[in-house]
Scaffold this motif. Sequence first.
Motif, mmCIF file in Angstrom:
data_model
loop_
_atom_site.group_PDB
_atom_site.id
_atom_site.type_symbol
_atom_site.label_atom_id
_atom_site.label_comp_id
_atom_site.label_asym_id
_atom_site.label_seq_id
_atom_site.Cartn_x
_atom_site.Cartn_y
_atom_site.Cartn_z
ATOM 1 N N VAL A 151 0.839 -1.204 0.000
ATOM 2 C CA VAL A 151 0.000 0.000 0.000
ATOM 3 C C VAL A 151 0.872 1.251 0.000
ATOM 4 O O VAL A 151 0.586 2.227 -0.709
ATOM 5 C CB VAL A 151 -0.944 -0.003 1.219
ATOM 6 N N ALA A 152 1.969 1.230 0.772
ATOM 7 C CA ALA A 152 2.880 2.378 0.809
ATOM 8 C C ALA A 152 3.526 2.618 -0.552
ATOM 9 O O ALA A 152 3.672 3.765 -0.990
ATOM 10 C CB ALA A 152 3.959 2.157 1.872
ATOM 11 N N SER A 190 1.365 4.445 -2.892
ATOM 12 C CA SER A 190 1.140 5.854 -2.580
ATOM 13 C C SER A 190 2.227 6.771 -3.123
ATOM 14 O O SER A 190 2.111 7.992 -3.034
ATOM 15 C CB SER A 190 1.024 6.047 -1.057
ATOM 16 N N ARG A 211 -4.553 8.436 -7.976
ATOM 17 C CA ARG A 211 -3.653 7.840 -6.988
ATOM 18 C C ARG A 211 -4.419 7.219 -5.824
ATOM 19 O O ARG A 211 -4.103 6.120 -5.369
ATOM 20 C CB ARG A 211 -2.681 8.901 -6.481
ATOM 21 N N LYS A 212 -5.446 7.910 -5.330
ATOM 22 C CA LYS A 212 -6.208 7.382 -4.195
ATOM 23 C C LYS A 212 -6.944 6.094 -4.566
ATOM 24 O O LYS A 212 -7.042 5.163 -3.749
ATOM 25 C CB LYS A 212 -7.205 8.441 -3.703
ATOM 26 N N VAL A 224 -4.442 3.244 -4.652
ATOM 27 C CA VAL A 224 -4.138 2.792 -3.291
ATOM 28 C C VAL A 224 -5.275 1.948 -2.737
ATOM 29 O O VAL A 224 -5.043 0.893 -2.123
ATOM 30 C CB VAL A 224 -3.880 4.002 -2.365
ATOM 31 N N ARG A 225 -6.505 2.390 -2.961
ATOM 32 C CA ARG A 225 -7.678 1.662 -2.444
ATOM 33 C C ARG A 225 -7.778 0.262 -3.072
ATOM 34 O O ARG A 225 -8.011 -0.733 -2.368
ATOM 35 C CB ARG A 225 -8.944 2.456 -2.714
ATOM 36 N N SER A 246 6.312 6.658 5.194
ATOM 37 C CA SER A 246 5.721 6.937 3.880
ATOM 38 C C SER A 246 4.202 7.016 3.961
ATOM 39 O O SER A 246 3.571 7.839 3.283
ATOM 40 C CB SER A 246 6.137 5.852 2.880
ATOM 41 N N LEU A 247 3.609 6.161 4.785
ATOM 42 C CA LEU A 247 2.157 6.207 4.965
ATOM 43 C C LEU A 247 1.732 7.468 5.722
ATOM 44 O O LEU A 247 0.644 8.007 5.491
ATOM 45 C CB LEU A 247 1.693 4.959 5.717
#
Length: 445
Positions: free
Chosen positions: A60-61, A64, A222-223, A226-227, A359-360
Motif C-alpha cells: 500500500v505504501a 502511494s 492515486r487514491k 491505493v484503495r 511513507s504512509l
Amino acid sequence: MEKYRSRDTLFIGLTLFALFFGAGNLIFPPFLGIMAGENFWPAIIGFVVTGVGLPLITVVAIASVKDGVQEMSKRVHPVFAVVFTVAVYLSLGPFFGIPRGANVAYEMSLKPFLGNSAGPIFLLAFTAVFFALVYWVCLNPSKLVDRVGTVLTPIMLIAIALLVIVSLFKLDGGTGAVADKFSKSPFTAGFLEGYLTMDTIAALAFGIIVITSIKQKQVTDRKQVVRLTLKAGLIAGAGLAMVYVSLGLLGTKMAGAGNYENGGQLLTEAAKTVFGYPGMLLLGVIVTLACFTTCVGLVAATGQYFTKLLPKVSYKQFATIITIISFLIANMGLNQIISVSVPVLVTLYPITIVLVVLSLLHPFFGGARAVYVGSILAALLVSISDGLKAMGVRLPELESLLGNLPLYAEGLGWLVPAIVGAAAGLIADRFILSKLERRQPATDN
C-alpha cells in the motif's frame, strides 16, 4: 485497454499471493510450530504480523508514491536510496533469496531419498543443474515460467491443504517442549521469526507489479490505485495467513515424530508419514518446480535493476554474475544460509518498517526530510548493534547502554528510538530548519 472490473481485484490479489508465496516460505511456519509448542498461538500471530501484515502495508505504501522504493527511499537521501535499494535486491537475489530457493528444492526433492549418503557432492551436482537451467531460461525468456507458476501455485496449495487436513486427523503426537526463545515472549519471537520470510522486503519490489496491473486497467487516480491495491492485498494476505497457520499447526503435530534441522525436513517427513513415498515424491517435485520459477523471476528482476543502475553492464553479464554468486552461496547449505541471513535481516527489517510507516504518514508531517533522517538514523544505530550481536560480535558497553531501551531484550529496541528520532526531526524542521529557510533569501541579497 480494458477498464477495471470488480473481478480484477480478485485476480490481482491471487497474483500478489503467488508472488509472495515462494516455496521458501513453506519451511518457516511448520518449524515455528514445532519450536513454539503450547505457545503456538501467540507465536503464529506474531509471525503473521511480519509475514502478512507488514508486506500488505508495504504494498500500500508503494502504491502511494510515484516511482516505488526508489522515490520512497530518496526522501531520506539520494545516497541512502541507492544503498538501501541495492541491499534489498541483493538480499532478495543472490545473497539469500535465490540460494535459499535452490536449497529448499534440494531438501524436499533429492535429499530425502539419499538418506545418510547425502553429502556436499550431491548438493553441488543438484545446484549445478538447477542454476544452469535457471540461467538458460533467464536468457531465453518465454511464457513457460509464467504458465508453470500459474499452474503450480494452485496445485501446491491443494497438496499442502491435503497434507495439513489429513495430518491433523492422522497424527496424534502432542506438542513438544517449548524452545527457549518462545518461552518468555512467544509473540515477539514469532514477530522476529517472520523476518525470515523476507516478504516485507520483497513487497518493495513486488508492489510496483501490482500497481502496474491496476494502472493498465485505466485507473489513474492515486487514491483509487491505493484503495484497489489494499483490496487486492487483503485477498493475498488472507490466503497467506491461512497457509501459515495451517503449516504451523502441522508443525505442532510433528513434535513427537523426530528431530529436524529445518522446516524442509519436517514437511518432507510429514508427507512421508501421511502419504508414504509417493506423496513425498509428489510434494518434492511440485516444490522444486515452484522454487525454480521463483529463482528465475528473482534473477531476472535483480539483473534488470542493476542494468538500470549501471547501464554500461549488460543484462546478460549481470544475470551471469548473479547466477554464479547464487550457485556458490547455495552450496553453503540451507541451515547455514538461514543462519547468515539473520544478522542482515535483523539490520535491514527495522529500517524497512520505519521507512514504510513514515511513507504512509508522509502527508501528516509534510514530508519533512528531517523526520525521515531522524527516525531512520535512530533505528539504524540500534539495528546495526542487533545485527552485530546476531553475528556473534559482542560490544558489551554498547549493549549495556542500549539495554536500557524499552523492548530491547525482545529484539525491538529500535522502536522507541525511531519514534523519538521522528519527533526530534519534526521539531527541528518546524522550529530550526524552517527559520533558516525563511532567512536565506535575505542573506543572499
